[in-house]
Design an enzyme around this catalytic site. Structure first.
Site, PDB file in Angstrom:
ATOM      1  N   ARG A  61       0.862  -1.177   0.000  1.00 58.02           N
ATOM      2  CA  ARG A  61       0.000   0.000   0.000  1.00 58.02           C
ATOM      3  C   ARG A  61       0.901   1.230   0.000  1.00 58.02           C
ATOM      4  NH1 ARG A  61      -3.153   2.789   4.941  1.00 58.02           N
ATOM      5  NH2 ARG A  61      -4.199   4.350   3.675  1.00 58.02           N
ATOM      6  N   GLU A 100      -9.543  -3.234   2.153  1.00 53.51           N
ATOM      7  CA  GLU A 100      -8.462  -2.664   1.348  1.00 53.51           C
ATOM      8  C   GLU A 100      -7.390  -3.708   1.043  1.00 53.51           C
ATOM      9  OE1 GLU A 100      -8.636   0.636   4.260  1.00 53.51           O
ATOM     10  OE2 GLU A 100      -7.865   1.857   2.626  1.00 53.51           O
TER      11      GLU A 100
END
Ligand code: AMP
Length: 399
Positions: free
Chosen positions: A91, A386
């Site tokens: 990420r 996510e």
């Protein structure tokens, strides 16, 4: 293929190992206090017992080494060797204007991410450290960068420009970027899927309400506007971040309190939001909700101010898209607090014909429509994921 998803902060590292084909979680965990005394690894294999180990971690390479050891441990590990980890998805908070999609990591990409460090000085350098640590320990495993900003790159210029001298955009790329993009993209797509409707035909407003909070307007499958800006400080009132304020307050406070710009910014980032507004009662909405029910006036006013700001953004984005079909709630507060959802919908969204189904609104942990069939606008709760979205992107680029 198993995908290791890494979310690296300055002193922490969260990880999940996900099977890309079945999309099942294999193990997850967290390294805390990296580079500080008392570092700790929490490791939880799916269906197994959670382990907490105090272990020195001088840096992120030490942390990732411990994670890989835990995943391959003979007794409690979930894979036999690192060969069984097919790719790593990272990420990355800020991709600037360079990255509108996820990308395979190579030297050129690393240099481009480094160029975005100025735009996210707290986050991007930590994300890069995570990439370098993985490269050192797994030099032959492909790695993918998934950006928090990428989904918002479709915003039109009228949504992303600030009313500042144009030269600052040209020189420094000062503009709205938006964050939580992986979540806004995942939730809006999932909403269309659950409704059995074409993503490209819908006007969706996603309210990502967590410790960090943002709203986005997604029209025909593209982000049209979002509430966070150059940094994650703009927009909604958050756990400890102020959200929108008059920029002149910064100068005013600096003079009155004899603070530097950096000190005022620390107040806006760490001491404001619902924490500051509630006079330091809490940044956690569970405490504020309890305070509300006890009649604590600071808790009552804080919750009302928070809900009012969300409702104003919903109104703004309804105008921006000339209508709205679906409003989605997600993240810690959005998924878990039916009280906040009711406050927003019942107090402010009557003009959109919103009618909540009380029973559906009291459920938790599922993708669900919480409005009645008569409601003119559909309201949903979609738990965000996510890590799964990052694993999907990583798989798409490496399989
Ligand atoms: P996130 O940043 O998405 O992990 O959200 C974290 C925040 O969600 C916490 O700080 C809490 O304020 C909030 N939260 C979690 N569970 C609940 C709950 N049951 N009711 C209200 N707020 C909650």
């Amino acid at each position: 293929m198993n995908i290791l998803v890494i979310n690296c902060g300055s002193s922490s590292l969260k990880f999940q190992l996900i099977n890309a084909e079945s999309e099942k979680l294999i193990a997850k965990g967290l390294c805390e206090r990296i580079g500080i005394d008392g570092s700790k690894l929490t490791y939880a294999p799916s269906g197994g017992a959670k382990e907490e180990t105090l272990a020195p971690m001088e840096n992120h390479t030490d942390a990732i080494r411990l994670v890989l050891d835990a995943l391959t441990n003979e007794k409690t590990g979930v894979v036999k060797s690192l060969e069984e980890i097919g790719a790593v998805g990272h990420r990355i908070v800020h991709g600037g204007e360079k990255f509108a999609v996820s990308t395979l990591i190579n030297e050129e990409v690393l240099a481009a991410i480094t160029e975005c460090n100025d735009l996210a000085p707290l986050h991007n350098p930590a994300n890069l450290i995570g990439i370098h640590a993985c490269k050192e320990l797994m030099p032959h495993t492909p790695m993918v960068a998934v950006f928090d900003t990428a989904f918002h790159q479709t915003m039109p210029e009228k949504a992303y420009m600030y009313g500042l001298p144009y030269e600052y955009y040209e020189k420094y790329k000062i503009r709205r970027y938006g964050f939580h993009g992986t979540s806004h993209s995942y939730v809006s797509k999932k909403a269309a899927e659950v409704l059995g409707k074409n993503y490209e035909d819908l006007k969706i407003i996603v309210c990502h309400l967590g410790n960090g909070a943002s709203v986005s307007a997604v029209q025909n499958g593209k982000c049209m506007d979002t509430s966070m800006g150059l940094t994650p400080l703009e927009g909604l009132i958050m756990g400890t971040r102020s959200g929108d304020i008059d920029p002149a307050i910064i100068e005013f406070l600096a003079h009155k309190e004899n603070k530097t710009i950096d000190e005022v910014m620390a107040v806006l980032n760490k001491k404001s939001g619902v924490l500051g507004l509630s006079d330091n009662l809490s940044s956690d909405f569970r405490d504020l909700e309890a305070g509300y029910h006890e009649g604590n006036p600071r808790a009552v006013n804080t919750m009302e101010t928070f809900a009012y700001r969300v409702a104003k953004y919903i109104g703004a984005y309804t105008a921006a898209m000339n209508g709205v079909d679906v409003i989605c709630f997600t993240a810690g507060v959005g998924e878990n607090s039916n009280f906040i959802r009711t406050m927003i919908c019942d107090h402010y969204l009557g003009y959109l014909g919103v009618k909540l189904d009380e029973e559906a609104n009291s459920k938790r942990g599922e993708d669900i429509v919480i409005s009645t069939p008569e409601s003119s606008t559909t309201v949903m709760v979609i738990p965000t994921n996510e890590e799964l979205a990052i694993a999907r992107e990583t798989y798409r680029l490496t399989k």
